[in-house]
Scaffold this motif. Structure first.
Motif, short mmCIF file in Angstrom:
data_model
loop_
_atom_site.label_atom_id
_atom_site.label_comp_id
_atom_site.label_asym_id
_atom_site.label_seq_id
_atom_site.Cartn_x
_atom_site.Cartn_y
_atom_site.Cartn_z
N GLU A 16 9.86 50.57 115.33
CA GLU A 16 9.25 51.26 116.47
C GLU A 16 8.35 52.41 116.00
OE1 GLU A 16 10.69 54.13 120.12
OE2 GLU A 16 12.09 52.59 119.39
N ALA A 17 8.80 53.13 114.99
CA ALA A 17 7.99 54.23 114.45
C ALA A 17 6.70 53.69 113.84
CB ALA A 17 8.79 55.00 113.40
N HIS A 18 6.78 52.57 113.13
CA HIS A 18 5.58 51.97 112.56
C HIS A 18 4.62 51.52 113.66
CE1 HIS A 18 6.38 51.96 108.27
NE2 HIS A 18 7.64 51.58 108.51
N SER A 19 5.18 50.99 114.72
CA SER A 19 4.35 50.55 115.85
C SER A 19 3.65 51.74 116.49
CB SER A 19 5.23 49.83 116.87
OG SER A 19 4.48 49.53 118.02
N ARG A 20 4.40 52.84 116.67
CA ARG A 20 3.78 54.04 117.25
C ARG A 20 2.72 54.60 116.33
NH1 ARG A 20 8.87 57.47 118.61
NH2 ARG A 20 7.35 59.11 118.26
N LEU A 21 2.96 54.60 115.03
CA LEU A 21 1.96 55.08 114.08
C LEU A 21 0.69 54.23 114.12
CD1 LEU A 21 4.00 56.11 110.93
CD2 LEU A 21 2.63 57.57 112.40
N ASP A 22 0.87 52.93 114.26
CA ASP A 22 -0.31 52.06 114.38
C ASP A 22 -1.11 52.41 115.64
OD1 ASP A 22 0.37 50.74 112.06
OD2 ASP A 22 1.36 49.06 113.09
N GLY A 23 -0.40 52.69 116.73
CA GLY A 23 -1.08 53.09 117.96
C GLY A 23 -1.82 54.41 117.80
N VAL A 24 -1.20 55.34 117.10
CA VAL A 24 -1.84 56.64 116.86
C VAL A 24 -3.07 56.44 115.98
CG1 VAL A 24 -1.55 58.88 115.72
CG2 VAL A 24 0.23 58.01 117.23
N ASP A 25 -2.97 55.60 114.97
CA ASP A 25 -4.11 55.31 114.10
C ASP A 25 -5.28 54.74 114.91
OD1 ASP A 25 -2.92 56.22 111.80
OD2 ASP A 25 -2.27 54.23 111.13
N GLU A 26 -4.98 53.85 115.83
CA GLU A 26 -6.03 53.27 116.67
C GLU A 26 -6.68 54.34 117.54
OE1 GLU A 26 -4.37 50.04 118.89
OE2 GLU A 26 -3.85 48.90 117.08
N ARG A 27 -5.85 55.20 118.12
CA ARG A 27 -6.39 56.27 118.97
C ARG A 27 -7.25 57.24 118.16
NH1 ARG A 27 -1.81 59.12 122.07
NH2 ARG A 27 -3.60 60.23 122.91
N VAL A 28 -6.81 57.57 116.97
CA VAL A 28 -7.58 58.48 116.12
C VAL A 28 -8.92 57.82 115.75
CG1 VAL A 28 -7.67 59.55 113.82
CG2 VAL A 28 -5.62 59.77 115.23
N ALA A 29 -8.89 56.53 115.44
CA ALA A 29 -10.13 55.82 115.10
C ALA A 29 -11.09 55.83 116.28
CB ALA A 29 -9.82 54.38 114.68
N LYS A 30 -10.57 55.62 117.49
CA LYS A 30 -11.42 55.66 118.68
C LYS A 30 -12.01 57.05 118.90
CE LYS A 30 -9.18 51.92 121.24
NZ LYS A 30 -8.38 51.57 122.41
N LEU A 31 -11.19 58.07 118.72
CA LEU A 31 -11.67 59.44 118.88
C LEU A 31 -12.73 59.79 117.84
CD1 LEU A 31 -8.34 61.32 119.68
CD2 LEU A 31 -10.27 60.96 121.22
N GLU A 32 -12.53 59.34 116.62
CA GLU A 32 -13.52 59.60 115.57
C GLU A 32 -14.84 58.91 115.90
OE1 GLU A 32 -11.45 58.34 112.09
OE2 GLU A 32 -10.59 60.32 111.72
N MET A 33 -14.76 57.69 116.42
CA MET A 33 -15.97 56.97 116.79
C MET A 33 -16.67 57.68 117.95
SD MET A 33 -18.13 54.58 116.39
CE MET A 33 -17.39 53.37 115.34
#
Length: 84
Positions: A16-33
């Motif tokens: 579950e923690a890995h899944s949440r981290l993947d979601g955070v990574d996606e959100r950070v990538a979207k914010l950076e874009m």
């Protein structure tokens, strides 16, 4: 080599923690874009405003030159001689 205190619950929590981290990574990538897009837009706006400012400066100089030219024409044509 398996730790007896390491249960399925721990495995599920780690997944579950890995899944949440993947979601955070996606959100950070979207914010950076989005930030990069905003940076490009702001550069475009800055360039456009600079062009507008340059054009306004030219117009102001034309108006001032016209007023000075009109005053000089008035003076040269004898406008300051008074009512004669």
């Amino acid at each position: 080599m398996t730790d007896p205190s390491f249960t399925q619950h721990h495995v599920d929590r780690i997944a579950e923690a890995h899944s949440r981290l993947d979601g955070v990574d996606e959100r950070v990538a979207k914010l950076e874009m989005a930030e990069r897009v905003q940076t490009v837009r702001m550069e475009y706006i800055q360039n456009t405003l600079s062009a507008i400012n340059a054009n306004i400066n030219k117009i102001v100089w034309l108006i001032i030159a016209s007023i000075v030219g009109g005053a000089m024409t008035f003076i040269i044509s004898g406008g300051l001689n008074g009512a004669q």
